[in-house]
Design a protein around this motif. Structure first.
Motif, short mmCIF file in Angstrom:
data_model
loop_
_atom_site.label_atom_id
_atom_site.label_comp_id
_atom_site.label_asym_id
_atom_site.label_seq_id
_atom_site.Cartn_x
_atom_site.Cartn_y
_atom_site.Cartn_z
N TRP A 130 0.83 -1.20 0.00
CA TRP A 130 0.00 0.00 0.00
C TRP A 130 0.87 1.25 0.00
O TRP A 130 2.02 1.26 0.43
CB TRP A 130 -0.93 0.01 1.21
CG TRP A 130 -0.24 -0.04 2.54
CD1 TRP A 130 0.14 1.00 3.34
CD2 TRP A 130 0.18 -1.23 3.23
NE1 TRP A 130 0.76 0.56 4.47
CE2 TRP A 130 0.79 -0.81 4.45
CE3 TRP A 130 0.09 -2.60 2.96
CZ2 TRP A 130 1.32 -1.70 5.37
CZ3 TRP A 130 0.62 -3.48 3.88
CH2 TRP A 130 1.21 -3.05 5.06
N ASP A 131 0.29 2.33 -0.53
CA ASP A 131 0.88 3.66 -0.45
C ASP A 131 -0.26 4.65 -0.23
O ASP A 131 -1.36 4.24 0.14
CB ASP A 131 1.70 3.99 -1.71
CG ASP A 131 0.91 3.87 -3.01
OD1 ASP A 131 -0.34 3.97 -2.97
OD2 ASP A 131 1.53 3.69 -4.07
N GLU A 132 -0.01 5.92 -0.45
CA GLU A 132 -1.05 6.91 -0.19
C GLU A 132 -2.19 6.85 -1.20
O GLU A 132 -3.26 7.43 -0.98
CB GLU A 132 -0.44 8.31 -0.17
CG GLU A 132 0.05 8.83 -1.52
CD GLU A 132 1.42 8.28 -1.91
OE1 GLU A 132 1.89 8.63 -3.01
OE2 GLU A 132 2.01 7.51 -1.12
N ARG A 133 -2.02 6.09 -2.27
CA ARG A 133 -3.01 6.05 -3.34
C ARG A 133 -3.83 4.76 -3.37
O ARG A 133 -5.04 4.79 -3.58
CB ARG A 133 -2.30 6.23 -4.68
CG ARG A 133 -3.23 6.29 -5.89
CD ARG A 133 -2.43 6.37 -7.18
NE ARG A 133 -1.63 5.18 -7.40
CZ ARG A 133 -2.09 4.07 -8.00
NH1 ARG A 133 -3.36 4.00 -8.41
NH2 ARG A 133 -1.31 3.03 -8.17
N VAL A 134 -3.18 3.61 -3.15
CA VAL A 134 -3.85 2.33 -3.41
C VAL A 134 -3.34 1.25 -2.48
O VAL A 134 -2.21 1.32 -1.97
CB VAL A 134 -3.62 1.92 -4.89
CG1 VAL A 134 -2.16 1.55 -5.14
CG2 VAL A 134 -4.54 0.79 -5.32
N VAL A 135 -4.19 0.23 -2.24
CA VAL A 135 -3.80 -0.99 -1.54
C VAL A 135 -3.88 -2.13 -2.56
O VAL A 135 -4.96 -2.41 -3.10
CB VAL A 135 -4.72 -1.30 -0.34
CG1 VAL A 135 -4.32 -2.63 0.31
CG2 VAL A 135 -4.66 -0.17 0.68
N GLU A 136 -2.76 -2.77 -2.84
CA GLU A 136 -2.72 -3.91 -3.77
C GLU A 136 -2.75 -5.20 -2.97
O GLU A 136 -2.23 -5.26 -1.86
CB GLU A 136 -1.43 -3.88 -4.60
CG GLU A 136 -1.19 -2.60 -5.36
CD GLU A 136 0.25 -2.53 -5.86
OE1 GLU A 136 0.57 -3.20 -6.86
OE2 GLU A 136 1.05 -1.83 -5.21
N HIS A 137 -3.31 -6.27 -3.56
CA HIS A 137 -3.34 -7.54 -2.85
C HIS A 137 -3.14 -8.72 -3.79
O HIS A 137 -3.42 -8.63 -4.99
CB HIS A 137 -4.65 -7.72 -2.07
CG HIS A 137 -5.87 -7.85 -2.94
ND1 HIS A 137 -6.76 -6.83 -3.14
CD2 HIS A 137 -6.35 -8.91 -3.66
CE1 HIS A 137 -7.74 -7.24 -3.93
NE2 HIS A 137 -7.50 -8.51 -4.26
#
Length: 261
Positions: free
Chosen positions: A111-118
């Motif tokens: 994750w970063d300030e824009r998106v959570v990847e999984h």
């Protein structure tokens, strides 16, 4: 950001085959999480000179390194590269074509300030909690969708289902399995917490039915990952007539990670 992690072997007589780690970048907002559940092979030769914990540590370490340092790679690419690296570390001395070559389930989040990847491969679970408290489970349900009898014995599972089309997939020695993982991304503003559980910890919901996934995350927040594992152990010890634990181990390795964003 707050991170809590707990892990416990199923029995002190065997090494813990789970592996989990997190990383928070020194600069910027974000982080990564990796959780693996090593697959215990049946007694006998599995073609490998190394243990399952050796494999999960190698694979997990590569997953954390690449997902944190190579944000140009997708999580699918991170998993494929990590499997390839791990295979290269023991291909010269082990038979990696063996159906029971060391392998593991995988949960990977970034994750970063824009998106959570999984990314989820096989039967460990990732939970995503929205700001309103709603919890979305990210699961790879291939094991649950197997036809009757596909897991009748270890030999049948290996012959018909393990890492085979129409069966289920784990991270072993073939990087191409990364394309079989369940992947996706969620806007960072829509996620306030995430949790990862091996199936030894998710028994509280999946095996004993003590609560749904929302209740699981609530318990993690209230009692912590170790509190969840302690409750699973209490339920396992109380199931003396094997009403719930009809198959498999009485106590499995259990690992839980909670990340409050």
């Amino acid at each position: 950001m707050r991170i809590e992690l707990a892990t416990e072997p199923g029995t002190p007589q065997r090494p813990n085959e789970d592996w989990a780690s997190t990383a928070a970048p020194a600069a910027g907002q974000g982080g990564v999480l990796a959780l693996l559940d090593g697959v215990t092979p049946p007694a006998g030769d599995d073609g490998c000179a190394h243990s399952v914990p050796w494999f999960t540590a190698r694979l997990g370490g590569s997953l954390i390194e690449l997902s944190a340092s190579r944000r140009d790679l997708t999580l699918t690419e991170v998993l494929a590269e990590s499997i390839g690296r791990t295979a290269a570390a023991h291909r010269s001395v082990c038979d990696l074509s063996h159906v029971r070559t060391p392998q593991a389930t995988v949960v990977l989040a970034r994750w970063d300030e824009r998106v959570v990847e999984h990314l989820v491969l096989s039967d460990s679970v990732l939970l995503l909690e929205a700001p309103d408290g709603a919890v979305l489970p990210v699961v790879d349900d291939r094991l649950a969708r197997l036809p009757p009898g596909a897991l009748a014995s270890e030999a049948v599972a290996d012959a018909r289902a393990r890492n085979k089309e129409g069966g289920f997939f784990t991270a072993a020695a073939d990087p191409r399995v990364a394309s079989r993982a369940v992947t996706g991304e969620t806007p960072r503003a829509d996620v306030r917490a995430l949790a990862a559980l091996t199936d030894g910890a998710s028994r509280w919901t999946e095996t004993f039915g003590e609560g749904d996934w929302t209740a699981t995350l609530g318990l993690l927040r209230k009692a912590g990952p170790q509190g969840l594992i302690d409750r699973v152990r209490e339920l396992e010890r109380a199931d003396t007539d094997r009403r719930y634990l009809r198959r498999g181990k009485t106590h499995d390795d259990a690992t839980a990670v909670l990340v409050e964003l």
